[in-house]
Design an enzyme around this catalytic site. Structure first.
Site, short mmCIF file in Angstrom:
data_model
loop_
_atom_site.label_atom_id
_atom_site.label_comp_id
_atom_site.label_asym_id
_atom_site.label_seq_id
_atom_site.Cartn_x
_atom_site.Cartn_y
_atom_site.Cartn_z
N ASP A 81 0.95 -1.12 0.04
CA ASP A 81 -0.29 -0.12 -0.03
C ASP A 81 0.83 1.18 0.08
O ASP A 81 1.99 1.16 0.35
CB ASP A 81 -1.00 -0.01 1.16
CG ASP A 81 -0.26 -0.04 2.53
OD1 ASP A 81 0.97 -0.56 2.86
OD2 ASP A 81 -0.85 0.68 3.36
N GLU A 145 0.38 -1.64 5.50
CA GLU A 145 1.02 -1.02 6.66
C GLU A 145 1.20 0.57 6.77
O GLU A 145 1.19 0.81 8.08
CB GLU A 145 2.70 -1.37 6.35
CG GLU A 145 3.67 -0.99 7.13
CD GLU A 145 4.36 0.38 7.19
OE1 GLU A 145 5.12 0.84 7.88
OE2 GLU A 145 4.08 0.97 6.36
#
Length: 408
Positions: A81, A145
């Site tokens: 991400d 994360e």
């Protein structure tokens, strides 16, 4: 070993075009706000092409690829991400298509942290083909994360696939050096309570904003003292504290706020116990305001894009693996074997999933990845493509060197 290194370099060179294209492909797929499905599918397609034994999403929506069924478990952790792009008008190029200039890829996620995924995926396949994964179960773990460090590996260990690794390699940018830890952090909020009143007769109210002013000044002074050595650590450096967001509750812009909240990012070192850190922040509140101003730890309980919820405290412990640990030594040996030089060990300034792996679960972890963390979250985010390719060799070689130290 010399022949193995030579063969790895030959295979990396032969796969260079595929590795670079893979990198461009995953950067071109937006994965902001934890939306990992599309980029995960592209990564899974690559792993299937390379013959991974198992490829799937976990319950949170992270991407898993497994090779082997050995007793020792090693995980290659790469969060896929990214943060958002901010104001698109500030970018001189499409942040997802990116641009390549002088061998450097500029794109969102190029450094933080899609940088390591191509090398990890291809490197693990090469390690398998060269017999370097004997005795291992090896996982590639592409995860979420950015919004909560460590939540994905926590679910990996406790929920799905419910495996506790023996070793973890984190692919955050390290400038092609072996990193062995970083500071931790805790996210807090401080809320002041007052009494609402019309602004025309504000003296009848109790302005919550004013109650917080002295505390904000004390936070700034505390950070200054930290920069001059308070709580410092010889490897992790100086701790810090900063006000990162504020929120006022008011009936209207013509009314005195009856509640004012500030949010705190407190970076902590191994020299600072958690309870002392919280007590230090609570100590900023004057005795006469103890009933009107409260300090709370934050929790993360947002559902992932699959709807999976895994509530965790937003306390992220610091960690530092000993420089003589076999995993650290294996990482250094891989660097020396591949590039015939000894590079200095390092530690990140920012936080990674290592805060769970090593900080909470006590699982040995190191970091190795292309790129420099100073470009993370900026409009100049970048990574040298030469290093993206070269890192593949490290990811391929590491298990073979490590096995000599830990597998009978």
């Amino acid at each position: 070993m010399e022949n193995t290194v030579k063969e790895i370099k030959s295979r990396v060179q032969a796969a260079q075009g595929d590795i670079v294209q893979f990198m461009r492909d995953i950067c071109a797929i937006p994965s902001m706000d934890g939306q990992l499905k599309d980029v995960g599918e592209r990564i899974q397609a690559e792993m299937r092409k390379l013959g991974f034994d198992e490829v799937r999403f976990d319950r949170m929506g992270n991407t898993l690829g497994r090779i082997g069924n050995g007793e020792k478990v090693i995980v290659y952790d790469s969060h896929i991400d990214t943060v958002g792009v901010g104001d698109p008008g500030e970018w001189e190029w499409d942040p997802f298509v990116g641009k390549v200039e002088d061998g450097i890829l500029f794109a969102r996620g190029a450094c933080d942290e899609k940088n390591s995924t191509p090398g990890m995926v291809h490197g693990l396949a090469m390690a398998r083909d060269l017999g370097l994964l004997e005795g291992y179960t090896a996982y590639y773990f592409g995860n979420m994360e950015e919004w909560c460090d460590g939540i994905a590996p926590n679910a990996f260990v406790e929920v799905d696939p419910k495996v506790k690794p023996d070793f973890v390699l984190i692919g955050e940018p390290t400038r092609m050096q072996v990193y062995r830890g970083h500071k931790g952090r805790i996210e807090l909020k401080i809320t002041a309570h007052g009494r609402s009143a019309h602004a025309a007769s504000h003296y009848l109210g109790d302005n919550a904003v004013y109650k917080m002013m002295a505390i904000i000044s004390q936070i700034r002074e505390l950070d200054r003292r930290m920069r001059f050595g308070m709580g410092s650590h010889p490897v992790q450096g100086h701790p810090s504290i900063a006000v990162t967001d504020v929120s006022a509750r008011t009936a209207s812009i013509n009314a005195v706020p009856d509640q004012f909240t500030i949010f705190i990012d407190r970076r902590i070192t191994l020299s600072e116990p958690r309870d002392e850190v919280i007590a230090q922040v609570k100590g900023l509140i004057p005795d006469y305001l103890q009933d009107e101003i409260h300090v709370e730890e934050l929790f993360y309980d947002m559902p992932s894009y699959t709807g999976f919820v895994f509530p965790v405290s937003k306390f992220y412990p610091p960690w530092l693996l000993d420089d003589v640990h076999p995993l650290v030594q294996a990482g250094q040996a891989a660097v020396e074997a591949l590039w015939q030089e000894r590079r200095e060990l390092g530690a990140w300034d920012f936080s990674t999933n290592g805060t769970y792996w090593a900080g909470k679960a006590g699982i040995p972890a190191i970091g190795f990845g292309p790129g420099d963390e100073k470009f993370a979250h900026t409009i100049l985010e970048q990574v040298p493509l030469e290093d993206v390719v070269a890192a593949t060799g490290f990811y391929a070689l590491l298990p073979g060197i490590l096995s000599r130290k830990v597998i009978p």
